[in-house]
Scaffold this active site. Structure first.
Site, PDB file in Angstrom:
ATOM      1  N   LYS A 177       0.836  -1.207   0.000  1.00 32.28           N
ATOM      2  CA  LYS A 177       0.000   0.000   0.000  1.00 32.28           C
ATOM      3  C   LYS A 177       0.877   1.267   0.000  1.00 32.28           C
ATOM      4  O   LYS A 177       2.088   1.181   0.029  1.00 32.28           O
ATOM      5  CB  LYS A 177      -0.952  -0.029   1.198  1.00 32.28           C
ATOM      6  CG  LYS A 177      -1.823  -1.295   1.245  1.00 32.28           C
ATOM      7  CD  LYS A 177      -2.833  -1.364   0.104  1.00 32.28           C
ATOM      8  CE  LYS A 177      -3.321  -2.761  -0.191  1.00 32.28           C
ATOM      9  NZ  LYS A 177      -4.437  -3.249   0.547  1.00 32.28           N
TER      10      LYS A 177
HETATM   11  C1  LIG Z   1      -5.476  -4.323   0.778  1.00 30.60           C
HETATM   12  C2  LIG Z   1      -6.917  -4.083   0.798  1.00 30.60           C
HETATM   13  C3  LIG Z   1      -7.724  -4.449   1.885  1.00 30.60           C
HETATM   14  C4  LIG Z   1      -7.218  -5.281   3.007  1.00 30.60           C
HETATM   15  O1  LIG Z   1      -6.204  -4.686   3.739  1.00 30.60           O
HETATM   16  P1  LIG Z   1      -5.460  -5.546   4.850  1.00 30.60           P
HETATM   17  O2  LIG Z   1      -4.756  -4.499   5.648  1.00 30.60           O
HETATM   18  O3  LIG Z   1      -4.514  -6.465   4.133  1.00 30.60           O
HETATM   19  O4  LIG Z   1      -6.471  -6.271   5.627  1.00 30.60           O
HETATM   20  C5  LIG Z   1      -9.058  -4.102   1.877  1.00 30.60           C
HETATM   21  N1  LIG Z   1      -9.596  -3.450   0.835  1.00 30.60           N
HETATM   22  C6  LIG Z   1      -8.873  -3.091  -0.234  1.00 30.60           C
HETATM   23  C7  LIG Z   1      -9.522  -2.353  -1.352  1.00 30.60           C
HETATM   24  C8  LIG Z   1      -7.510  -3.411  -0.303  1.00 30.60           C
HETATM   25  O5  LIG Z   1      -6.802  -3.072  -1.387  1.00 30.60           O
END
Ligand SMILES: *Cc1c(COP(=O)(O)O)cnc(C)c1O
Length: 371
Positions: A177
């Site tokens: 991210k």
């Molecule tokens: C990565 C992601 C998540 C989940 O995030 P985590 O921290 O891995 O639980 C949820 N929604 C979207 C759109 C994502 O890209």
């Protein structure tokens, strides 16, 4: 290999983690508090609650808003499956909504309106690729229909306005991210009572924390609800504090690279469609393109891989996964399905140079035979 995403981990991150190890206070301490305060300040919200993933944040967020069995929640299908999974965790029913169009892959207001029933309690919007949705329009939609507005902000930390007007917003710090704590997340809510429930749900429904008791602020605790262990540890919070300070500059860099992609792609790959427009507010989480229908996507991905360039698909529609498709066999989301079949995500991260962007675009043009 030019990676799709690549976290930036420098000396400051290493020092921050080592400091926590030396302190031996490893979880739910001052670092978590500082991280929460800094995060809230950047997003101009009164408070933020750190959790160990965005998924955990969505789960306790829905629970804190009182959403449960018998309730329906409007969700995108063009998202990571965690969005709709969280709705299932609380026993509610996800209702998948189609996107606006191939160039605006956000869920459509008109479709959402059509799927509102007396059982609908909330809508979850997801800022696909870091492109910020029309938050005021969705706030109005939620208010008119008496729904909670929830944001899945996994793609857009630090974007203008996110978290400020929704009832609940969940952020992700997973390693691919815009900022990372390896695993981790943050939740914001505009109602103080919801924030209190989130804090309890994060840690077994307990009324006091280990730190409170350590400091002599409390000697015991009560358990007031069925909570979870979704705590963030001090090592990750220390990473988060350092990463957060760099987030605005990284987001800026991502935007610049995305604009450079737009320019070069328009010149060298004119048959491609690039979702959104150059002036849609974004923090450049993804660089999505749509391949022309006649182009074989797997061949393009193989070609890019051979040129040492990673690519990916965001996303296979959630309603078509094996775990969902029996229950959702009857639904069709033509635009989501079409978008998903044509989409390809190109590398985009702040460690890239403009020359890297040019390398990707040239490779793509060669593979699709534009040159
Ligand atoms: C990565 C992601 C998540 C989940 O995030 P985590 O921290 O891995 O639980 C949820 N929604 C979207 C759109 C994502 O890209």
């Amino acid at each position: 290999m030019l990676a799709l995403a690549d976290p930036i981990i420098g000396e400051l991150e290493k020092q921050a983690v080592l400091e926590v190890l030396d302190s031996k206070w490893l979880t739910m301490g001052e670092k978590v508090k500082i991280f929460e305060q800094d995060f809230a300040q950047l997003h101009q919200v009164p408070q933020a609650i750190a959790v160990n993933s965005c998924t955990a944040g969505l789960h306790i967020g829905l629970a804190a808003l009182g959403i449960g069995p018998g309730d329906e929640v409007l969700v995108p299908s063009l998202t990571f499956v965690a969005t709709s999974n969280a709705v299932l965790y609380v026993g509610a029913t996800p209702v998948f909504i189609d996107i606006e169009g191939l160039t605006t892959p956000h869920i459509a207001l008109s479709e959402a309106q059509k799927h509102c029933t007396p059982k609908t309690k909330a809508v979850i919007i997801m800022h696909y690729g870091g492109y910020v949705m029309d938050i005021p329009a969705w706030r109005q939609f939620a208010d008119i229909n008496g729904l909670y507005l929830i944001e899945d902000v996994a793609h857009a930390p630090g974007a203008p306005g996110v978290g400020r007007w929704s009832d609940l917003a969940a952020f992700s710090f997973f390693s691919n991210k815009n900022m990372t704590t390896a695993e981790g997340g943050m939740v914001t809510a505009r109602d103080e009572a919801v924030c209190q429930r989130l804090r309890a749900l994060r840690t077994h429904g307990m009324t006091t924390t280990t730190l409170d008791r350590h400091k002599g602020h409390a000697y015991s605790y009560d358990v007031t609800c069925l909570g979870f262990n979704y705590r963030l540890d001090e090592l990750r919070a220390a990473l988060g504090i350092v990463q957060l300070r760099q987030l605005p500059a990284w987001n800026q860099r991502r935007q610049e690279l995305a604009l450079h992609y737009r320019t070069l792609l328009a010149q060298q790959c004119p048959a491609l469609t690039i979702p959104f427009t150059a002036d849609t507010p974004t923090v450049g989480h993804l660089m999505p393109i749509l391949l022309p229908k006649e182009v074989d996507r797997l061949r393009v991905m193989d070609g890019l891989r051979a040129a040492q360039i990673q690519s990916s698909i965001h996303y296979p529609p959630a309603h078509q996964f094996s775990a969902y498709k029996t229950q959702y066999a009857a639904i069709s989301l033509p635009l989501t399905e079409q978008f998903s079949a044509m989409e390809l995500s190109l590398p985009l991260h702040p460690g890239m140079t403009q020359a890297d962007v040019q390398t990707v675009v040239e490779a793509l043009a060669r593979i699709i035979n534009y040159v």
